[in-house]
Design a protein around this motif. Sequence first.
Motif, mmCIF file in Angstrom:
data_model
loop_
_atom_site.group_PDB
_atom_site.id
_atom_site.type_symbol
_atom_site.label_atom_id
_atom_site.label_comp_id
_atom_site.label_asym_id
_atom_site.label_seq_id
_atom_site.Cartn_x
_atom_site.Cartn_y
_atom_site.Cartn_z
ATOM 1 N N SER A 129 -3.262 5.336 2.973
ATOM 2 C CA SER A 129 -3.116 4.094 3.739
ATOM 3 C C SER A 129 -2.838 2.942 2.780
ATOM 4 O O SER A 129 -3.084 3.038 1.567
ATOM 5 C CB SER A 129 -4.387 3.789 4.539
ATOM 6 N N GLY A 130 -2.352 1.853 3.347
ATOM 7 C CA GLY A 130 -2.050 0.690 2.521
ATOM 8 C C GLY A 130 -3.276 0.106 1.862
ATOM 9 O O GLY A 130 -3.258 -0.221 0.667
ATOM 10 N N ARG A 131 -4.380 -0.023 2.605
ATOM 11 C CA ARG A 131 -5.595 -0.609 2.027
ATOM 12 C C ARG A 131 -6.146 0.260 0.910
ATOM 13 O O ARG A 131 -6.544 -0.237 -0.144
ATOM 14 C CB ARG A 131 -6.639 -0.810 3.135
ATOM 15 N N GLU A 132 -6.167 1.566 1.131
ATOM 16 C CA GLU A 132 -6.625 2.478 0.078
ATOM 17 C C GLU A 132 -5.711 2.368 -1.140
ATOM 18 O O GLU A 132 -6.178 2.383 -2.284
ATOM 19 C CB GLU A 132 -6.629 3.920 0.597
ATOM 20 N N GLY A 133 -4.421 2.224 -0.900
ATOM 21 C CA GLY A 133 -3.480 2.100 -2.007
ATOM 22 C C GLY A 133 -3.724 0.859 -2.840
ATOM 23 O O GLY A 133 -3.676 0.908 -4.072
ATOM 24 N N ILE A 134 -3.980 -0.258 -2.186
ATOM 25 C CA ILE A 134 -4.257 -1.502 -2.913
ATOM 26 C C ILE A 134 -5.521 -1.348 -3.756
ATOM 27 O O ILE A 134 -5.559 -1.736 -4.928
ATOM 28 C CB ILE A 134 -4.402 -2.672 -1.923
ATOM 29 N N ASN A 135 -6.562 -0.767 -3.158
ATOM 30 C CA ASN A 135 -7.818 -0.578 -3.905
ATOM 31 C C ASN A 135 -7.618 0.316 -5.121
ATOM 32 O O ASN A 135 -8.146 0.049 -6.208
ATOM 33 C CB ASN A 135 -8.885 0.015 -2.982
ATOM 34 N N LEU A 136 -6.827 1.384 -4.955
ATOM 35 C CA LEU A 136 -6.569 2.289 -6.078
ATOM 36 C C LEU A 136 -5.706 1.608 -7.136
ATOM 37 O O LEU A 136 -5.896 1.831 -8.340
ATOM 38 C CB LEU A 136 -5.893 3.566 -5.590
ATOM 39 N N ALA A 137 -4.755 0.797 -6.712
ATOM 40 C CA ALA A 137 -3.915 0.083 -7.678
ATOM 41 C C ALA A 137 -4.758 -0.847 -8.536
ATOM 42 O O ALA A 137 -4.533 -0.972 -9.746
ATOM 43 C CB ALA A 137 -2.832 -0.708 -6.940
ATOM 44 N N VAL A 138 -5.741 -1.485 -7.936
ATOM 45 C CA VAL A 138 -6.625 -2.387 -8.684
ATOM 46 C C VAL A 138 -7.509 -1.598 -9.653
ATOM 47 O O VAL A 138 -7.680 -1.971 -10.814
ATOM 48 C CB VAL A 138 -7.492 -3.216 -7.720
#
Length: 223
Positions: free
Chosen positions: A37-46
């Motif tokens: 998901s997009g939110r999970e992706g943002i968290n992983l990118a950080v």
Amino acid sequence: MDCTTLLLIDDHPLFRKGLAQLFGASDDFEVVGQAASGREGINLAVSLAPQQVLLDLHMPGLSGLQVLDELRQLRLDCQVVVLTASMDRAELLTALRLGASGYVLKETEPDALLAYMRNCHKGAIVLDSTLIALLADQDESLHRPAQDADPLDTGNLTEREGQTLALIVAGMSNKQIGRELGISDGTVKIYVRNLLQKLGQHSRLELAAWVHNGASVRHEERH
């Protein structure tokens, strides 16, 4: 050779697994994370700070464009390449203006996708020729400066700016352009900024599309 760290963001499990296998089998990529998901992706990118992100455009919840916008606002040091089945021109333009390093179709052959991502890591333009034509098609805001000049009227550019533009269109990164012209990366960045301002474009990809479209117009006029 150091591996390029890669984060995959796609809500389709089978497709995401296929991408992980493709890049995992390559000697120059390391898939450090996968997000559904997009939110999970943002968290992983950080948390993972990958060098590259391969981002699906259409996902439930946060769309790829929303993810791209958040990543831009977070000022993360990563390249984001959109991988999508969409040929929607408005979405392509929005992605580029939100800072996407490339835009690639899901129908791309696996070896070509690997090559795109390698070239992107080197700073090259990552955009299929079909999409360059789509980007430039019938939109004067992309191939005409604000002064409504001729499509390839670059008379107001300095010699160095003209050389820089040609090398951008050839797909060279700032570092490669600097080596070619014998100048620093910082000076190249100044030339790129000047080109964007003078030609009324928003990104290196739009510069390439502007030149591509202008060349097409000139060809049609000659025939």
